[in-house]
Motif scaffolding. Structure first.
Motif, PDB file in Angstrom:
ATOM      1  N   CYS A  72     -92.348  23.772 -78.206  1.00 35.18           N
ATOM      2  CA  CYS A  72     -93.364  23.204 -77.322  1.00 35.18           C
ATOM      3  C   CYS A  72     -94.737  23.409 -77.945  1.00 35.18           C
ATOM      4  CB  CYS A  72     -93.312  23.861 -75.943  1.00 35.18           C
ATOM      5  SG  CYS A  72     -94.382  23.045 -74.717  1.00 35.18           S
TER       6      CYS A  72
ATOM      7  N   GLY B 250     -88.462  22.569 -73.867  1.00 36.52           N
ATOM      8  CA  GLY B 250     -89.591  22.333 -74.710  1.00 36.52           C
ATOM      9  C   GLY B 250     -90.378  21.068 -74.398  1.00 36.52           C
ATOM     10  N   GLU B 251     -90.895  20.490 -75.432  1.00 35.53           N
ATOM     11  CA  GLU B 251     -91.622  19.232 -75.331  1.00 35.53           C
ATOM     12  C   GLU B 251     -90.884  18.180 -76.160  1.00 35.53           C
ATOM     13  OE1 GLU B 251     -93.475  15.999 -74.894  1.00 35.53           O
ATOM     14  OE2 GLU B 251     -93.907  17.717 -73.603  1.00 35.53           O
TER      15      GLU B 251
ATOM     16  N   ASN C 129     -95.301  16.980 -71.372  1.00 38.93           N
ATOM     17  CA  ASN C 129     -96.630  17.466 -71.000  1.00 38.93           C
ATOM     18  C   ASN C 129     -97.696  16.409 -71.235  1.00 38.93           C
ATOM     19  OD1 ASN C 129     -97.309  17.617 -73.817  1.00 38.93           O
ATOM     20  ND2 ASN C 129     -96.575  19.722 -73.923  1.00 38.93           N
TER      21      ASN C 129
ATOM     22  N   LYS D  60     -88.107  26.646 -70.391  1.00 41.69           N
ATOM     23  CA  LYS D  60     -88.190  25.534 -71.329  1.00 41.69           C
ATOM     24  C   LYS D  60     -87.077  25.530 -72.372  1.00 41.69           C
ATOM     25  CE  LYS D  60     -92.930  24.029 -70.914  1.00 41.69           C
ATOM     26  NZ  LYS D  60     -94.120  23.531 -71.612  1.00 41.69           N
TER      27      LYS D  60
END
Length: 322
Positions: A21, A68-69, A96, A318
């Motif tokens: 992330c 995570g992202e 995000n 996450k």
């Protein structure tokens, strides 16, 4: 179809494309260090094969791509292309928003029509303090571009005392004006907050306190929601909707239909359980061998679910897909 004694089954699958992330949000990681990709993360093709097997073995019909992202993962494009062929009823993505404008053409081409964007404040200083990374203006611009492209946007906010509770009404008004649906998510006892009860209590904002604050500015009525929805949904007449994921105040464990697959090939049937079930070794097997073994693991994963209420766990959210 695999069903437990409370009538629950897996319908919603959340796949963590990567544990990495580009933020280090205070409620996710305690030390300000950004999460990095695990060394043994599966290739996109293997993860997509896992999704395909789960569709057949469990009856999964909804997929959410998380992290995570996910937008920083090099696996994103290949994974999107693979799962687009599975005929799922709905595929969405949680982000995000930091790279949203840049990745928007890819998401559109893959047929993504729904986004959940994590955003905890409209105040730039508070944004930097909470996210410990990123740029607020980039997130807002990405959301605007996605909305203009016809995507439905939900905004996820974690209200916390002493950090962003003053942003509840400004962010709600911002979303109502733009047609985004804001979802307030009660702080969860995950990761370091599961170990530090005092820090959790100091920051926690519950449903009653949240609705009281909203009621100062808006009249609202509770709206209908699907039977297995995690959010209580409310309508502000003439303006729009908002929701509250009240995992502490109004637990939804009895109707939970969610299953999580980590980027490293582990199934998690419940956020309140440290139990996990490895399917990575099944993904190289032919379908007729993989599916019976997978169904046995799914029975175990379904048994991991809490019967009544969320209990918390030391896992970092996450890492397993939000």
């Amino acid at each position: 179809m695999i069903v437990d004694r409370q009538g629950r089954r897996f319908r919603n699958l959340r796949v963590s494309l990567t544990a990495a992330c580009n933020y280090a949000c205070t409620y996710c990681v305690p030390n300000g260090k950004r999460l990095v990709a695990a060394q043994d993360e599966l290739p996109a093709e293997a993860l997509a094969r896992g999704v395909a097997y789960l569709v057949e073995a469990a009856g999964i019909d909804q997929l959410r791509i998380t992290g995570g992202e996910p937008l920083i993962s090099p696996r994103l494009e290949a994974f999107l292309a693979a799962v687009a062929t599975l005929g799922l009823k709905d595929t969405s993505l949680t982000t995000n928003g930091q790279l949203l404008a840049r990745k928007l053409p890819l998401l559109q081409a893959a047929g993504i029509r729904r986004l959940n964007v994590s955003l905890d404040t409209l105040d730039p200083n508070a944004f930097r303090r909470i996210a410990r990374g990123g740029d607020l203006a980039c997130v807002l611009e990405g959301m605007a571009q996605a909305s203009a492209a016809g995507m439905r946007i939900k905004v996820n906010m974690v209200p916390m005392r002493g950090q962003n509770f003053d942003q509840v009404l400004p962010l709600l008004d911002y979303c109502l004006e733009r047609g985004y649906e804001l979802r307030f998510i009660e702080l969860m006892r995950m990761g370091h907050l599961a170990r530090d009860a005092n820090a959790f209590r100091q920051q926690f904002v519950g449903l009653e306190q949240l609705l009281t604050r909203i009621g100062l500015a808006h009249g609202y009525v509770q709206a209908a929601a699907p039977q297995d929805a995690t959010a209580l949904r409310y309508h502000i007449p003439g303006k729009g909707y908002f929701g509250v994921i009240a995992n502490e105040s109004v637990p939804f464990c009895r109707t939970c239909s969610r299953l999580r697959l980590s980027s490293t090939g582990w199934l998690h049937g419940c956020l309140s359980s440290s139990n996990r079930h490895y399917i990575g070794e099944l993904l190289d097997k032919p379908r007729h061998q993989a599916l019976p073994a997978l169904q046995r693991l799914l029975v175990k994963a379904l048994a991991d679910k809490q019967e009544q209420a969320f209990a918390g766990d030391v896992m970092v959210m996450k890492v397993i897909g939000g």
